[in-house]
Write an enzyme that holds these catalytic residues in place. Structure first.
Site, short mmCIF file in Angstrom:
data_model
loop_
_atom_site.label_atom_id
_atom_site.label_comp_id
_atom_site.label_asym_id
_atom_site.label_seq_id
_atom_site.Cartn_x
_atom_site.Cartn_y
_atom_site.Cartn_z
N LYS A 1 0.84 -1.20 0.00
CA LYS A 1 0.00 0.00 0.00
C LYS A 1 0.87 1.24 0.00
CE LYS A 1 -1.88 2.78 2.88
NZ LYS A 1 -1.81 3.98 2.03
N GLY B 1 6.67 4.86 8.40
CA GLY B 1 5.84 6.06 8.49
C GLY B 1 6.03 6.72 9.83
N THR C 1 5.61 7.84 13.80
CA THR C 1 5.54 7.10 15.07
C THR C 1 4.09 6.99 15.53
OG1 THR C 1 7.79 7.65 15.69
CG2 THR C 1 6.29 7.18 17.49
N GLU D 1 9.38 1.11 11.00
CA GLU D 1 10.43 2.12 10.74
C GLU D 1 9.75 3.47 10.89
OE1 GLU D 1 13.51 1.47 10.35
OE2 GLU D 1 13.58 -0.60 9.69
N CYS E 1 13.47 10.59 7.29
CA CYS E 1 13.46 10.11 8.68
C CYS E 1 14.85 10.22 9.31
CB CYS E 1 12.97 8.69 8.74
SG CYS E 1 13.86 7.62 7.61
N GLU F 1 9.93 15.98 15.59
CA GLU F 1 10.34 15.75 14.20
C GLU F 1 9.69 16.84 13.35
OE1 GLU F 1 8.74 12.32 12.02
OE2 GLU F 1 10.77 11.94 11.31
P1 NAD Z 1 2.18 8.28 7.90
O1 NAD Z 1 2.44 7.52 9.13
O2 NAD Z 1 1.15 9.34 7.92
O3 NAD Z 1 1.76 7.30 6.71
C1 NAD Z 1 2.55 6.21 6.32
C2 NAD Z 1 1.68 5.17 5.63
O4 NAD Z 1 0.74 4.65 6.57
C3 NAD Z 1 0.83 5.73 4.47
O5 NAD Z 1 0.79 4.77 3.44
C4 NAD Z 1 -0.53 5.90 5.12
O6 NAD Z 1 -1.58 5.83 4.19
C5 NAD Z 1 -0.57 4.71 6.05
N1 NAD Z 1 -1.51 4.83 7.19
C6 NAD Z 1 -1.98 5.95 7.77
N2 NAD Z 1 -2.83 5.65 8.78
C7 NAD Z 1 -2.89 4.30 8.83
C8 NAD Z 1 -3.59 3.37 9.67
N3 NAD Z 1 -4.39 3.78 10.65
N4 NAD Z 1 -3.42 2.06 9.45
C9 NAD Z 1 -2.58 1.62 8.47
N5 NAD Z 1 -1.92 2.45 7.64
C10 NAD Z 1 -2.05 3.77 7.83
O7 NAD Z 1 3.60 8.84 7.47
P2 NAD Z 1 3.95 9.83 6.27
O8 NAD Z 1 3.47 11.18 6.63
O9 NAD Z 1 3.52 9.22 4.98
O10 NAD Z 1 5.54 9.75 6.32
C11 NAD Z 1 6.30 10.55 7.16
C12 NAD Z 1 6.76 9.79 8.38
O11 NAD Z 1 7.42 8.59 8.00
C13 NAD Z 1 7.78 10.54 9.21
O12 NAD Z 1 7.47 10.44 10.57
C14 NAD Z 1 9.09 9.83 8.92
O13 NAD Z 1 10.05 9.95 9.92
C15 NAD Z 1 8.63 8.46 8.74
N6 NAD Z 1 9.62 7.69 7.96
C16 NAD Z 1 10.38 6.76 8.60
C17 NAD Z 1 11.36 6.05 7.90
C18 NAD Z 1 12.21 5.03 8.58
O14 NAD Z 1 12.77 4.19 7.87
N7 NAD Z 1 12.34 5.01 9.88
C19 NAD Z 1 11.55 6.31 6.54
C20 NAD Z 1 10.76 7.27 5.93
C21 NAD Z 1 9.79 7.94 6.65
#
Ligand code: NAD
Length: 451
Positions: free
Chosen positions: A152, A205, A207, A227, A261, A354
């Site tokens: 997804k 995504g 935290t 992650e 991230c 962040e």
């Molecule tokens: P997000 O958590 O909003 O979304 C990530 C994914 O999760 C998207 O595909 C979203 O549609 C899905 N999602 C949202 N709510 C959900 C739920 N309730 N159940 C299942 N899936 C759900 O994150 P974002 O805004 O897309 O990305 C930014 C964040 O990602 C930042 O906090 C960043 O630090 C983190 N990130 C971490 C890494 C790592 O490897 N540690 C790498 C890249 C980004």
């Protein structure tokens, strides 16, 4: 329908079908049906197919890079690098099917040995900042181990994942092994987390969403790797090559417009070197070329969305201590100029949260102990850097900082062949390198009685 916006122009780039719970269920059913045959593919043949994915991605690298650059607003040179990494990940894990080794263990009365079994259907949920490359970090080891997947992508950036689903068929993978469902996290993502036929969720995504996923997965005792976010420190000692540290610092936090991230969004500088460091940092920040992602010379593009720009701007109110502000284009596009905040205190919001944008806070420290304490004064523990010419100090500090990935006299975090992942609330589990395979297999212990 999902309207996909180009962040550099604010115009519609594409319109794709918005998947919902029904499509998620259908994708899981396809993945489940494809699983027995995929796990039974001979290891050498599975290796060849992963190698074919690498070849097909490499053949379409420019097409994918342009799509990613336009959809995510990232510089084309970065997007090309990411597509190169996607191909490299599949090439690396093409070596895995024939190397999923077990142990033989001495026991009484027979033979005991272990084998690594795939999990089944794995749900991959990824963010918008590095859309296809982060998906590849999960796809490579998951497929190599014999799992089938439902991927997804984020609603904002589904285009390269959808194209990838076509390319894997071109590479010769059977139908149903890789399924892509482009829809919201609140429906499709949630369904994957709760679905009884999904054995594991690999998530990258925020935290906050990671917490919800861990809770949702508890119901079915799903395996989960997370992650999550970061607040990494770039620690600069006075004995470091200050020019090199200052020249490298903007790239470490303004890369991908700070939507990374691993962004070193806290620069900790030994107090007696602060003035010299700031003097060297200023021209480096002003030199960052912000503009059209498709321009070959661009180093930083726009933010992903208007909402993201608003969130980032909240860290730079009118009375913020802006020490340096770079440039950004005017007109359409979600632009935000690279911004350095100094002086700031350890309790300031820009130091604690962040930001996920091109804003960095610079703080002084007195000595090694204070540097370590400040670096660890966060709920996160993903990445970080240490700049010093003192080798023993570099090793002491590297061992003391609570993060999953660190670099000395460099700001790199990610390599195909080394493990990547977080301590503390940056998540659990490791991606890439040999360790990622642990997250996509179960260890089975078999005892064979020999009378
Ligand atoms: P997000 O958590 O909003 O979304 C990530 C994914 O999760 C998207 O595909 C979203 O549609 C899905 N999602 C949202 N709510 C959900 C739920 N309730 N159940 C299942 N899936 C759900 O994150 P974002 O805004 O897309 O990305 C930014 C964040 O990602 C930042 O906090 C960043 O630090 C983190 N990130 C971490 C890494 C790592 O490897 N540690 C790498 C890249 C980004």
């Amino acid at each position: 329908m999902l309207e996909v916006i180009e962040p550099a122009t604010e115009r519609t780039l594409a319109t794709v079908r918005r998947a919902g719970v029904e499509e998620a269920d259908a994708a899981v059913a396809r993945a489940r049906a494809a699983y027995p045959a995929w796990r039974a593919v001979a290891p050498a043949d599975r290796a060849r197919l992963l190698g074919r994915i690498a070849d097909v991605v490499a053949e379409h690298a420019e097409e994918l890079a342009v799509l990613e650059a336009r959809n995510a607003g990232k510089p084309i040179s970065d997007a090309r690098g990411e597509m190169g990494m996607v191909a490299d990940v599949f090439r690396y894990y093409a070596g895995a099917p024939e190397r999923l080794l077990g142990d033989t263990i001495p026991v009484t009365g027979g033979h005991a040995f272990t084998v690594r079994e795939p999990l089944g259907v794995v749900g991959l949920i990824v963010p918008w900042n590095f859309p296809l490359v982060i998906a590849a970090w999960k796809l490579g080891p998951a497929l190599a181990a014999g799992n089938t997947v439902v991927l997804k992508p984020a609603e904002l950036t589904p285009l390269t994942a959808l194209r990838f689903a076509e390319l894997v068929l071109e590479a010769g993978l059977p139908e149903g092994v890789v399924n892509v469902v482009a829809g919201p996290g609140s429906t499709v993502g949630r369904r994957l987390v709760e679905h009884p036929d999904v054995a594991k969720i690999a998530f990258t995504g925020s935290t906050e969403v990671g917490r919800a996923i861990a809770a949702g997965a508890a119901e079915t005792i799903k395996r989960v790797t997370l992650e999550l976010g970061g607040k990494s420190a770039n620690v600069v000692f006075a004995d470091a090559d200050l020019d090199a540290a200052a020249a490298a610092a903007p790239g470490a936090v303004f890369g991908n417009a700070g939507q990374d991230c691993c962004a070193r969004s806290r620069i900790l500088v030994e107090a007696r070197a602060l003035d010299d460091f700031m003097a060297a940092l200023e021209p480096a920040v002003r030199a960052v070329r912000v503009g059209d992602p498709l321009d070959e010379s661009t180093e930083m593009g726009p933010l992903i969305s208007a909402g993201q720009r608003e969130a980032v701007a909240s860290f730079v109110p009118d009375d913020a201590p802006v020490a340096v502000r770079g440039s950004a284009p005017a007109g359409p596009g979600y632009w935000f100029a690279p911004t350095v905040l100094c002086p700031v205190g350890p309790a300031d919001r820009a130091v604690r949260e962040e930001i996920f944008g091109p804003v960095v806070a610079v703080l002084p420290f007195r000595d090694e102990d204070e540097a370590i304490a400040l670096a660890n004064d966060t709920i996160y523990g993903l990445s970080g850097s240490i700049w010093t010419r003192d080798g023993a100090r570099a090793l002491r500090v590297a061992r003391a900082i609570e993060t999953g990935v660190l670099s000395v006299n460099s700001n790199t975090s990610v390599r195909v062949s080394t493990p990547f992942g977080g301590f503390k609330q940056s998540g659990y589990g490791r991606e890439l390198g040999p360790h990622a395979l642990d997250a996509y297999t179960e260890v089975k212990s078999i005892y064979y009685a020999v009378p």
